[in-house]
Design a protein around this motif. Structure first.
Motif, PDB file in Angstrom:
ATOM      1  N   ASP A  44     -64.380  31.129  59.380  1.00 56.92           N
ATOM      2  CA  ASP A  44     -63.156  30.457  59.813  1.00 56.92           C
ATOM      3  C   ASP A  44     -62.291  31.382  60.666  1.00 56.92           C
ATOM      4  N   GLU A  45     -62.150  32.621  60.224  1.00 61.63           N
ATOM      5  CA  GLU A  45     -61.331  33.582  60.968  1.00 61.63           C
ATOM      6  C   GLU A  45     -61.922  33.881  62.348  1.00 61.63           C
ATOM      7  N   ALA A  46     -63.250  33.862  62.441  1.00 57.50           N
ATOM      8  CA  ALA A  46     -63.909  34.132  63.719  1.00 57.50           C
ATOM      9  C   ALA A  46     -63.892  32.919  64.644  1.00 57.50           C
ATOM     10  N   GLY A  47     -63.561  31.754  64.094  1.00 60.27           N
ATOM     11  CA  GLY A  47     -63.508  30.542  64.903  1.00 60.27           C
ATOM     12  C   GLY A  47     -64.864  29.990  65.285  1.00 60.27           C
ATOM     13  N   VAL A  48     -65.915  30.351  64.523  1.00 58.54           N
ATOM     14  CA  VAL A  48     -67.245  29.817  64.812  1.00 58.54           C
ATOM     15  C   VAL A  48     -67.483  28.564  63.976  1.00 58.54           C
ATOM     16  N   ARG A  49     -68.319  27.698  64.471  1.00 59.57           N
ATOM     17  CA  ARG A  49     -68.698  26.507  63.708  1.00 59.57           C
ATOM     18  C   ARG A  49     -69.768  26.918  62.692  1.00 59.57           C
ATOM     19  N   HIS A  50     -69.737  26.295  61.508  1.00 60.21           N
ATOM     20  CA  HIS A  50     -70.690  26.708  60.482  1.00 60.21           C
ATOM     21  C   HIS A  50     -71.109  25.528  59.614  1.00 60.21           C
ATOM     22  N   GLY A  51     -72.365  25.581  59.194  1.00 59.12           N
ATOM     23  CA  GLY A  51     -72.915  24.524  58.362  1.00 59.12           C
ATOM     24  C   GLY A  51     -73.943  25.074  57.393  1.00 59.12           C
ATOM     25  N   VAL A  52     -74.165  24.330  56.314  1.00 63.65           N
ATOM     26  CA  VAL A  52     -75.129  24.703  55.271  1.00 63.65           C
ATOM     27  C   VAL A  52     -76.074  23.528  55.059  1.00 63.65           C
ATOM     28  N   VAL A  53     -77.344  23.813  54.914  1.00 66.02           N
ATOM     29  CA  VAL A  53     -78.354  22.772  54.719  1.00 66.02           C
ATOM     30  C   VAL A  53     -78.094  22.046  53.401  1.00 66.02           C
ATOM     31  N   ARG A  99     -74.694  18.383  67.304  1.00 70.68           N
ATOM     32  CA  ARG A  99     -73.606  17.594  67.890  1.00 70.68           C
ATOM     33  C   ARG A  99     -72.252  18.219  67.559  1.00 70.68           C
ATOM     34  N   HIS A 100     -72.134  18.759  66.363  1.00 71.91           N
ATOM     35  CA  HIS A 100     -70.911  19.460  65.956  1.00 71.91           C
ATOM     36  C   HIS A 100     -70.653  20.658  66.861  1.00 71.91           C
ATOM     37  N   VAL A 101     -71.699  21.422  67.146  1.00 73.21           N
ATOM     38  CA  VAL A 101     -71.560  22.592  68.012  1.00 73.21           C
ATOM     39  C   VAL A 101     -71.257  22.176  69.451  1.00 73.21           C
ATOM     40  N   ALA A 102     -71.990  21.160  69.942  1.00 74.29           N
ATOM     41  CA  ALA A 102     -71.871  20.784  71.351  1.00 74.29           C
ATOM     42  C   ALA A 102     -70.615  19.977  71.656  1.00 74.29           C
ATOM     43  N   LEU A 103     -70.224  19.098  70.722  1.00 72.95           N
ATOM     44  CA  LEU A 103     -69.133  18.171  71.000  1.00 72.95           C
ATOM     45  C   LEU A 103     -67.925  18.342  70.092  1.00 72.95           C
ATOM     46  N   GLY A 104     -68.053  19.180  69.061  1.00 76.11           N
ATOM     47  CA  GLY A 104     -66.954  19.336  68.118  1.00 76.11           C
ATOM     48  C   GLY A 104     -66.777  18.156  67.185  1.00 76.11           C
ATOM     49  N   GLU A 105     -67.827  17.350  67.020  1.00 78.94           N
ATOM     50  CA  GLU A 105     -67.722  16.207  66.110  1.00 78.94           C
ATOM     51  C   GLU A 105     -67.530  16.693  64.674  1.00 78.94           C
TER      52      GLU A 105
END
Length: 386
Positions: free
Chosen positions: A133-142, A344-350
């Protein structure tokens, strides 16, 4: 049609899950369909960069699938610039190796997608969520189980109000994993060594957390009993070793709204179910049994009237009195479906809710379950925030 290439460092593709489900059945399958259609004339083209410790295995995988990029040096992959720069770091390594690699990827500004558990303890899992969150990267878990056809049908019933007030959930998961002496085991030997991050509780309870949370409500308490039913096994070289991790866990969960869930997880059980995992949900207005692919339901109006009489043979065809829930849709591979949502989350911010904090919830539940078993008591599950 505009094609946007997304380069993905895939660490752990020499393992069974990383190779079969994430590389072949997900990213390569997306490429085979021409990329991921974002709409508006744009597609995402995933470009895997294979990462691992075994050079020969990486080279062989790349050759078989027509891939050109692989490396045994994670730092060089993360530090690459220009056309060699990766956008996403994916981790399917053994759990003890995951946190350090994820931290390096977050520090390098990469978006993060990871298998679970994300860390060996709750403190480590929460630290990863905070750092991302602090780095501002998108993140997900399987969190693949909720994308399975049977569970998607069950979710459809829940959302439609079929059950009325849900009373309870009963889950049975597992199968007999061969000891490895006279027949090769279906799971790697590290799964049975606690010192290597093994154990069915740390492996499966993160699944049960998101599945219960997604379908019925947040887990508020846990009472668990773990066991190591098979104390000796044989490894990949045929050498005997002592199993130090649990191979079975029996748990009762309390959920928001008073729902009681019971789930048995075991690698030392022979299967008499229709599928390797099944969940029975009972509600005031109806019940359902869902597995990997199938879901059967019984409405209140169609419920039979069993009467206990041990002096007479059972004549009711109970199994025939359930209605199969139709597909009514085409269900893609669950891992691929979630990969597409993350891309899609990474590419479009969905919007995307299966993030590292959700992964930390799974680590928390496994940690509390092990503690519950050790202390012989029920434990509350606090709600997590960053």
């Amino acid at each position: 049609m505009t094609r946007r290439t997304v380069r993905i460092a895939m660490n752990g593709v020499t393992g069974r899950m990383g190779y079969r489900q994430h590389l072949v059945r997900s990213l390569l399958a997306i490429r085979e369909q021409g990329g991921l259609d974002l709409g508006g004339g744009e597609t995402v083209w995933p470009e895997p960069v294979l990462v691992g410790r075994r050079e020969d295995a990486l080279r062989d995988i790349a050759r078989r699938h027509g891939l050109t990029e692989w490396s045994t040096d994670l730092d060089s992959v993360l530090d690459a610039t220009g056309s060699g720069r990766v956008d996403i770091y994916f981790d399917a390594q053994v759990t003890p190796a995951r946190p350090a690699a994820l931290k390096r990827a977050i520090a390098a500004g990469k978006h993060i997608y990871a298998e679970k558990p994300t860390a060996t303890d709750l403190a480590g899992a929460l630290e990863l969520a905070r750092l991302a969150d602090e780095a501002g990267v998108r993140h997900g878990v399987v969190q693949d189980k909720i994308f399975l056809p049977g569970l998607r049908k069950l979710k459809r019933l829940v959302d439609s109000g079929f059950f009325g007030r849900v009373l309870s959930v009963r889950g049975e998961f597992g199968y007999w994993v061969f000891e490895g002496d006279w027949q090769e085991a279906q799971r790697p030997s590290w799964n049975y060594r606690a010192e290597d991050g093994g154990g069915i509780t740390v492996d499966m309870f993160p699944h049960w957390d998101y599945l219960l949370h997604e379908l019925f409500g947040r887990v508020t308490s846990v009472f668990a009993q773990t066991a190591t039913h098979v104390p000796q096994r044989w490894d990949e070289r045929g050498a005997p070793y002592r199993a130090t991790a649990d191979d079975a866990a029996y748990a009762v969960f309390q959920l928001d709204g008073g729902i009681v869930a019971q789930i048995n997880s075991s690698w030392a059980v022979r299967v008499a179910r229709q599928e390797l995992v099944e969940f029975q949900v009972d509600g005031v207005l109806g019940s359902a049994v869902a597995g990997l692919r199938h879901c059967r339901a019984q409405h209140r109006s169609a419920t039979p009237r069993p009467v206990w009489n041990p002096d007479q043979p059972t004549t009711e065809p109970f199994g025939d009195q359930w209605q199969e829930i139709p597909d009514n849709d085409e269900f893609d591979n669950g891992f691929k479906a979630q990969w597409e949502l993350f891309l899609r989350h990474v590419a479009l911010g969905e919007p995307y809710r299966w993030d590292l904090l959700a992964g930390a919830r799974g680590v928390q539940l496994a940690e509390l379950a092990l503690r519950s078993s050790a202390e012989g008591r029920r434990l509350n599950v606090p709600e997590l925030t960053l």
